[in-house]
Motif scaffolding. Structure first.
Motif, short mmCIF file in Angstrom:
data_model
loop_
_atom_site.label_atom_id
_atom_site.label_comp_id
_atom_site.label_asym_id
_atom_site.label_seq_id
_atom_site.Cartn_x
_atom_site.Cartn_y
_atom_site.Cartn_z
N ASN A 82 0.83 -1.20 0.00
CA ASN A 82 0.00 0.00 0.00
C ASN A 82 0.87 1.26 0.00
N ALA A 83 1.98 1.19 0.73
CA ALA A 83 2.93 2.30 0.73
C ALA A 83 3.49 2.54 -0.67
N ALA A 84 3.77 1.45 -1.37
CA ALA A 84 4.33 1.56 -2.72
C ALA A 84 3.36 2.22 -3.70
N LYS A 85 2.07 2.08 -3.46
CA LYS A 85 1.04 2.63 -4.34
C LYS A 85 0.68 4.07 -4.00
N SER A 86 1.21 4.59 -2.89
CA SER A 86 0.78 5.88 -2.36
C SER A 86 1.90 6.91 -2.45
N ASP A 87 1.54 8.15 -2.74
CA ASP A 87 2.53 9.23 -2.71
C ASP A 87 2.99 9.45 -1.28
N GLY A 89 4.04 7.26 0.60
CA GLY A 89 3.42 6.17 1.35
C GLY A 89 4.29 5.58 2.43
N GLY A 90 5.59 5.87 2.38
CA GLY A 90 6.49 5.34 3.39
C GLY A 90 6.09 5.70 4.81
N TYR A 91 5.43 6.83 4.98
CA TYR A 91 4.99 7.22 6.32
C TYR A 91 4.03 6.20 6.93
N GLY A 92 3.32 5.47 6.07
CA GLY A 92 2.36 4.49 6.56
C GLY A 92 2.83 3.05 6.43
N ALA A 93 4.11 2.85 6.14
CA ALA A 93 4.62 1.50 5.92
C ALA A 93 4.76 0.70 7.21
N ALA A 94 4.89 1.39 8.32
CA ALA A 94 4.99 0.73 9.62
C ALA A 94 3.79 1.12 10.48
N GLN A 95 3.35 0.18 11.29
CA GLN A 95 2.43 0.49 12.38
C GLN A 95 3.22 0.30 13.68
N ARG A 96 2.65 0.79 14.77
CA ARG A 96 3.39 0.78 16.03
C ARG A 96 2.51 0.25 17.16
N ALA A 97 3.07 -0.64 17.95
CA ALA A 97 2.42 -1.12 19.16
C ALA A 97 3.18 -0.55 20.35
N MET A 116 -4.56 5.84 10.19
CA MET A 116 -3.30 6.31 9.64
C MET A 116 -3.32 6.34 8.10
N ALA A 117 -3.98 5.37 7.49
CA ALA A 117 -4.09 5.34 6.03
C ALA A 117 -4.82 6.57 5.51
N ASP A 118 -5.87 6.96 6.20
CA ASP A 118 -6.59 8.16 5.78
C ASP A 118 -5.80 9.43 6.11
N ALA A 119 -5.16 9.46 7.26
CA ALA A 119 -4.38 10.64 7.64
C ALA A 119 -3.24 10.88 6.66
N TYR A 120 -2.66 9.80 6.15
CA TYR A 120 -1.53 9.90 5.22
C TYR A 120 -1.96 9.77 3.76
N ARG A 121 -3.25 9.88 3.51
CA ARG A 121 -3.82 9.92 2.16
C ARG A 121 -3.33 8.75 1.30
N MET A 122 -3.39 7.56 1.88
CA MET A 122 -2.86 6.39 1.19
C MET A 122 -3.87 5.82 0.20
N ALA A 123 -3.38 5.00 -0.72
CA ALA A 123 -4.22 4.46 -1.79
C ALA A 123 -5.33 3.56 -1.25
N THR A 150 -13.84 11.52 10.58
CA THR A 150 -14.22 10.73 9.41
C THR A 150 -13.02 10.61 8.47
N PRO A 151 -13.04 9.62 7.57
CA PRO A 151 -11.96 9.51 6.60
C PRO A 151 -11.73 10.80 5.81
N ASP A 152 -12.82 11.48 5.42
CA ASP A 152 -12.67 12.72 4.66
C ASP A 152 -12.00 13.80 5.51
N GLU A 153 -12.39 13.89 6.78
CA GLU A 153 -11.75 14.86 7.67
C GLU A 153 -10.27 14.57 7.83
N LEU A 154 -9.92 13.29 7.92
CA LEU A 154 -8.52 12.91 8.08
C LEU A 154 -7.72 13.22 6.83
N ARG A 155 -8.30 12.97 5.67
CA ARG A 155 -7.57 13.17 4.41
C ARG A 155 -7.38 14.66 4.09
#
Length: 309
Positions: A82-87, A89-97, A116-123, A150-155
């Motif tokens: 998903n990161a590869a498909k997104s401008d 997208g590296g910001y969303g390549a990791a999640q954190r616990a 995070m996917a919506d916040a970072y406008r991922m594909a 909402t997703p729109d608010e995040l994007r």
């Protein structure tokens, strides 16, 4: 037969529209509490890592930003693809616990991939990864924002007028090519320049993009406003702790080195934080520039930071 086929097609389209509409209206929160437990921090961290690995995730790094907390960064093929498909997208390549000791109770939590996917406008919205984590670690409750976004608010998110969007990052350095940029950042992280060190590294498949997760600890005599522990002491005060906000990222994309500006990067994980008063953005007013200066020192060996910032 044709009529049945048409009915099936219309039914499928109706379900798709309802699904998309439901997601569009869904209120999302940045973190998910998996469970609480008691015992030794080291044992709880080892248990989380084991669950993630057994559940199909790759643990790429961990660190303790302060004695009561440990953060574990992880990824998998779905996140990297998903990161590869997104401008950017590296910001969303990791999640954190995170495992956080709060008055003797260990809170095990993690970042919400869909948020995070919506916040970072991922594909893609990473809903599959979110569901996978709920099975692997648990899903007791979402938290980090009272009402959610909402997703729109995040994007289209920014904290307030005049503050940065996702599309307004800090450009830290430029190099002749991607390979030189990555090598320079990796070398300077290994040296701990400006108190910044590497927690993890993920190379995004099929594109010239690498994300470094970085720990920030103010060196002796350095600027406390860039320090992970100092910042979290000011803003992470609610009963459920947002420790998985950490670590920060440096992104090499092509020949340029970036980071998300702190007024976006912090606000997206603490959207309810007040501007004024106790435990507010006012307490860390100097942190955005302090963070940018520290990360620029890592990214650009010709950069001379101001003596006071």
């Amino acid at each position: 037969i044709a009529m049945k086929t048409m009915k099936s097609i219309f039914l499928g389209l109706a379900i798709l529209v309802l699904s998309v509409t439901a997601h569009a209206d869904q209120k999302l929160k940045p973190f998910i509490l998996a469970y609480t437990t008691k015992g030794a921090m080291a044992a709880a961290v080892a248990d989380v890592k084991q669950k993630l690995t057994a559940g199909g995730f790759e643990v790429v790094g961990s660190y303790s930003p302060y004695p009561t907390a440990t953060v574990i960064a992880f990824t998998n093929d779905a996140l990297k693809q998903n990161a590869a498909k997104s401008d950017f997208g590296g910001y969303g390549a990791a999640q954190r616990a995170s495992v956080t000791d709060v008055n003797g109770v260990l809170q095990v939590a993690y970042t919400n991939p869909t948020y995070m996917a919506d916040a970072y406008r991922m594909a893609g919205d990473l809903s599959g990864v979110t569901a996978q984590l709920a099975k692997v670690l648990g899903d007791k409750q979402a938290f980090g924002s009272k009402n959610g976004l909402t997703p729109d608010e995040l994007r289209h998110y920014h904290y307030m007028f005049g503050m940065e969007y996702f599309t307004d990052p800090s450009t830290l350095a430029m190099y002749p090519n991607y390979q030189m940029a990555v090598a320079a950042v990796a070398k300077r992280l290994a040296k701990g320049i400006a108190g910044v060190t590497q927690v993890y590294r993920i190379d995004i498949p099929g594109k010239q993009e690498t994300v470094f997760g970085v720990a920030m600890k103010a060196p002796k005599g350095g600027n406390k406003n860039m320090d992970d522990q100092y910042i979290m002491n000011q803003i992470d005060f609610m009963p459920l702790r947002s420790t998985a906000h950490l670590p920060y990222e440096i992104l090499v994309s092509g020949s340029e080195v970036y980071s998300l500006y702190a007024r976006f990067r912090i606000a997206i994980n603490f959207p309810d934080l007040s501007m004024m008063g106790a435990h507010s953005f006012m307490n860390i007013m100097q942190s955005p520039d302090a963070i940018k200066n520290a990360l620029t020192q890592v990214a650009d060996d010709h950069y001379q930071p101001p003596s006071i910032y």
